[in-house]
Design a protein around this motif. Structure first.
Motif, PDB file in Angstrom:
ATOM      1  N   LEU A  19       0.822  -1.196   0.000  1.00  0.00           N
ATOM      2  CA  LEU A  19       0.000   0.000   0.000  1.00  0.00           C
ATOM      3  C   LEU A  19       0.862   1.254   0.000  1.00  0.00           C
ATOM      4  O   LEU A  19       0.604   2.200  -0.760  1.00  0.00           O
ATOM      5  N   ALA A  20       1.871   1.273   0.851  1.00  0.00           N
ATOM      6  CA  ALA A  20       2.767   2.437   0.897  1.00  0.00           C
ATOM      7  C   ALA A  20       3.488   2.631  -0.432  1.00  0.00           C
ATOM      8  O   ALA A  20       3.626   3.760  -0.925  1.00  0.00           O
ATOM      9  N   ILE A  86      -6.430   9.491   5.842  1.00  0.00           N
ATOM     10  CA  ILE A  86      -5.940   8.336   6.585  1.00  0.00           C
ATOM     11  C   ILE A  86      -6.273   7.096   5.763  1.00  0.00           C
ATOM     12  O   ILE A  86      -7.406   6.927   5.311  1.00  0.00           O
ATOM     13  N   VAL A  87      -5.290   6.222   5.570  1.00  0.00           N
ATOM     14  CA  VAL A  87      -5.512   4.989   4.820  1.00  0.00           C
ATOM     15  C   VAL A  87      -5.022   3.821   5.670  1.00  0.00           C
ATOM     16  O   VAL A  87      -3.923   3.863   6.227  1.00  0.00           O
ATOM     17  N   SER A  88      -5.835   2.779   5.756  1.00  0.00           N
ATOM     18  CA  SER A  88      -5.499   1.617   6.577  1.00  0.00           C
ATOM     19  C   SER A  88      -5.508   0.347   5.728  1.00  0.00           C
ATOM     20  O   SER A  88      -6.366   0.168   4.878  1.00  0.00           O
ATOM     21  N   GLY A  89      -4.543  -0.551   5.993  1.00  0.00           N
ATOM     22  CA  GLY A  89      -4.485  -1.808   5.254  1.00  0.00           C
ATOM     23  C   GLY A  89      -3.130  -1.987   4.567  1.00  0.00           C
ATOM     24  O   GLY A  89      -2.165  -1.356   4.964  1.00  0.00           O
ATOM     25  N   ILE A  90      -3.106  -2.777   3.553  1.00  0.00           N
ATOM     26  CA  ILE A  90      -4.169  -3.635   3.046  1.00  0.00           C
ATOM     27  C   ILE A  90      -4.249  -4.842   3.964  1.00  0.00           C
ATOM     28  O   ILE A  90      -3.245  -5.517   4.204  1.00  0.00           O
ATOM     29  N   ASN A  91      -5.442  -5.109   4.508  1.00  0.00           N
ATOM     30  CA  ASN A  91      -5.596  -6.185   5.482  1.00  0.00           C
ATOM     31  C   ASN A  91      -5.569  -7.559   4.816  1.00  0.00           C
ATOM     32  O   ASN A  91      -6.023  -7.735   3.688  1.00  0.00           O
ATOM     33  N   GLN A  92      -5.049  -8.531   5.554  1.00  0.00           N
ATOM     34  CA  GLN A  92      -5.064  -9.920   5.094  1.00  0.00           C
ATOM     35  C   GLN A  92      -6.361 -10.571   5.570  1.00  0.00           C
ATOM     36  O   GLN A  92      -6.465 -11.064   6.686  1.00  0.00           O
ATOM     37  N   GLY A  93      -7.364 -10.565   4.715  1.00  0.00           N
ATOM     38  CA  GLY A  93      -8.661 -11.117   5.062  1.00  0.00           C
ATOM     39  C   GLY A  93      -9.740 -10.055   5.051  1.00  0.00           C
ATOM     40  O   GLY A  93      -9.502  -8.882   5.311  1.00  0.00           O
ATOM     41  N   GLN A  94     -10.950 -10.482   4.748  1.00  0.00           N
ATOM     42  CA  GLN A  94     -12.074  -9.578   4.571  1.00  0.00           C
ATOM     43  C   GLN A  94     -12.493  -8.889   5.858  1.00  0.00           C
ATOM     44  O   GLN A  94     -12.311  -9.399   6.960  1.00  0.00           O
ATOM     45  N   ASN A  95     -13.052  -7.715   5.697  1.00  0.00           N
ATOM     46  CA  ASN A  95     -13.717  -6.989   6.771  1.00  0.00           C
ATOM     47  C   ASN A  95     -15.063  -6.535   6.240  1.00  0.00           C
ATOM     48  O   ASN A  95     -15.232  -5.404   5.772  1.00  0.00           O
ATOM     49  N   MET A  96     -16.032  -7.457   6.296  1.00  0.00           N
ATOM     50  CA  MET A  96     -17.356  -7.208   5.747  1.00  0.00           C
ATOM     51  C   MET A  96     -18.408  -7.505   6.807  1.00  0.00           C
ATOM     52  O   MET A  96     -18.150  -8.221   7.780  1.00  0.00           O
ATOM     53  N   GLY A  97     -19.596  -6.967   6.606  1.00  0.00           N
ATOM     54  CA  GLY A  97     -20.676  -7.228   7.538  1.00  0.00           C
ATOM     55  C   GLY A  97     -20.283  -6.883   8.959  1.00  0.00           C
ATOM     56  O   GLY A  97     -19.674  -5.849   9.238  1.00  0.00           O
ATOM     57  N   ALA A 135      -4.598  -5.646  -5.680  1.00  0.00           N
ATOM     58  CA  ALA A 135      -5.282  -4.934  -4.603  1.00  0.00           C
ATOM     59  C   ALA A 135      -4.651  -3.567  -4.362  1.00  0.00           C
ATOM     60  O   ALA A 135      -5.358  -2.574  -4.146  1.00  0.00           O
ATOM     61  N   ALA A 136      -3.327  -3.507  -4.401  1.00  0.00           N
ATOM     62  CA  ALA A 136      -2.642  -2.233  -4.207  1.00  0.00           C
ATOM     63  C   ALA A 136      -2.966  -1.260  -5.342  1.00  0.00           C
ATOM     64  O   ALA A 136      -3.127  -0.047  -5.110  1.00  0.00           O
ATOM     65  N   ARG A 137      -3.081  -1.781  -6.540  1.00  0.00           N
ATOM     66  CA  ARG A 137      -3.444  -0.934  -7.679  1.00  0.00           C
ATOM     67  C   ARG A 137      -4.853  -0.371  -7.516  1.00  0.00           C
ATOM     68  O   ARG A 137      -5.101   0.814  -7.781  1.00  0.00           O
ATOM     69  N   VAL A 138      -5.779  -1.208  -7.063  1.00  0.00           N
ATOM     70  CA  VAL A 138      -7.144  -0.749  -6.815  1.00  0.00           C
ATOM     71  C   VAL A 138      -7.150   0.308  -5.709  1.00  0.00           C
ATOM     72  O   VAL A 138      -7.841   1.334  -5.808  1.00  0.00           O
ATOM     73  N   ALA A 139      -6.381   0.077  -4.641  1.00  0.00           N
ATOM     74  CA  ALA A 139      -6.314   1.043  -3.548  1.00  0.00           C
ATOM     75  C   ALA A 139      -5.825   2.398  -4.046  1.00  0.00           C
ATOM     76  O   ALA A 139      -6.391   3.443  -3.697  1.00  0.00           O
ATOM     77  N   ARG A 140      -4.795   2.379  -4.878  1.00  0.00           N
ATOM     78  CA  ARG A 140      -4.289   3.645  -5.418  1.00  0.00           C
ATOM     79  C   ARG A 140      -5.355   4.334  -6.267  1.00  0.00           C
ATOM     80  O   ARG A 140      -5.540   5.557  -6.175  1.00  0.00           O
ATOM     81  N   GLU A 141      -6.066   3.585  -7.075  1.00  0.00           N
ATOM     82  CA  GLU A 141      -7.102   4.184  -7.930  1.00  0.00           C
ATOM     83  C   GLU A 141      -8.213   4.816  -7.096  1.00  0.00           C
ATOM     84  O   GLU A 141      -8.734   5.883  -7.441  1.00  0.00           O
TER      85      GLU A 141
END
Length: 249
Positions: A19-20, A86-97, A135-141
Motif C-alpha cells: 500500500l505504501a 488516513i488509509v489503513s491496510g491492506i488487510n489480510q482477510g475480509q472486513n465485511m458485515g 489490490a494495491a493498484r485498486v487502492a491507489r485508484e
C-alpha cells in the motif's frame, strides 16, 4: 497531499508495504503501524501503560500498541501536520458485515475519521496475499478518486470500507457502492489444553453470511466486484429511542 497509513497486521506485513509503495508516487506518505499483528483489536486504546514509537530501517514507524493507538498518537503527538487522508491496510482477510465491529484495520481508519479526517480502510477478501499487486493498484485508484474529488458529494469527513477480491487486476469487476451485510453468530470456540493440562480456548471462526442479498458487500464480492461501503459511528437506534421515550412517558 499527505497520507497517514496504518494497519492491524503490523508494520512488516506485505499488505502495508504494498500500500505504501502504491501511494508513494502520488502523495507524501507516513507509515505508523503496530509492532505486531493486532487483528481483532477493534477501536481499543492502550491506557494501562505508556506507548513507545520506533523507526524501522525502511522508514516506517511502529508502535507497541493497537491500530487506534498508532493513529491517535500520530495525530496528537507525533506528526507536525494534519494529514489530508488516513488509509489503513491492506488487510489480510475480509472486513465485511459484522466483521467491521472487530476489525483493527477499520478501527485505524475510524480513529482518523473521529479526528475529522477522511479515511479509507482496505482489505483483501481471502488470506494469503494472493494478487496483492492488484489490490494495491485498486487502492491507489480509489485514493486517486479522492484526490480528484470524485467523492465530494459525500458528507465530510467520510469513512469508507473497501474489500477487494483476490484476483488478477484484469479479472476484477467494477467498484460498487454497498451496504454492510450480516453474519450468523460465530462458530463455537476451539477448546484445548495447555502444557499444564489447563483448559484453553481459541476464538472460533466467523459465522456464515446471513444477509448477503443484492446491495450488500457479500453480494458484490461473490460476483468479483470491489465493494466500497460508507460507514458511520452513530450507534443510536432511532426506532428504539422513540419506543423508549413512550415507555418512559
Amino acid at each position: 497531499m499527505r497520507i497517514l497509513i496504518s494497519n492491524d497486521d503490523g508494520y512488516l506485513a506485505p499488505g502495508i508495504i504494498a500500500l505504501a509503495d502504491a501511494l508513494a508516487p502520488i502523495a507524501e506518505v507516513v507509515v505508523i503501524a503496530p509492532d505486531s499483528n493486532r487483528s481483532g483489536s477493534s477501536n481499543s486504546l492502550t491506557l494501562d501503560r505508556p506507548l513507545s514509537l520506533y523507526r524501522a530501517a525502511n522508514g516506517f514507524y511502529f508502535v507497541n500498541g493497537t491500530p487506534s493507538d498508532c493513529v491517535h498518537i500520530a495525530l496528537t503527538g507525533v506528526l507536525s501536520f494534519k494529514p489530508d487522508l488516513i488509509v489503513s491496510g491492506i488487510n489480510q482477510g475480509q472486513n465485511m458485515g459484522d466483521d467491521t465491529l472487530y476489525s483493527g484495520t477499520v478501527a485505524a481508519a475510524t480513529e482518523g475519521f473521529l479526528f475529522g479526517i477522511p479515511a479509507i480502510a482496505f482489505s483483501q477478501v481471502e488470506k494469503g496475499w494472493q494478487h496483492l499487486d492488484a489490490a494495491a493498484r485498486v487502492a491507489r485508484e480509489i485514493v486517486e478518486r479522492h484526490v480528484q474529488q470524485h467523492f465530494d458529494a459525500l458528507q465530510k469527513p467520510y469513512l469508507l470500507n473497501v474489500n477487494i477480491p483476490n484476483r488478477p487486476y484484469d479479472q476484477l469487476g467494477s467498484v460498487v457502492a454497498t451496504r454492510l451485510g450480516k453474519r450468523h453468530q460465530s462458530e463455537p470456540v476451539v477448546k484445548a489444553k495447555d502444557p499444564h493440562g489447563r483448559d484453553i480456548y481459541w476464538i472460533g471462526p466467523a459465522g456464515a453470511a446471513k444477509d448477503a442479498g443484492e446491495g450488500t458487500d457479500f453480494h458484490a464480492i461473490a460476483r468479483g466486484h470491489v465493494s466500497i461501503t460508507p460507514l458511520q459511528i452513530d450507534l443510536t437506534h432511532g426506532t428504539q429511542l422513540d419506543a423508549l421515550k413512550k415507555g418512559l412517558a
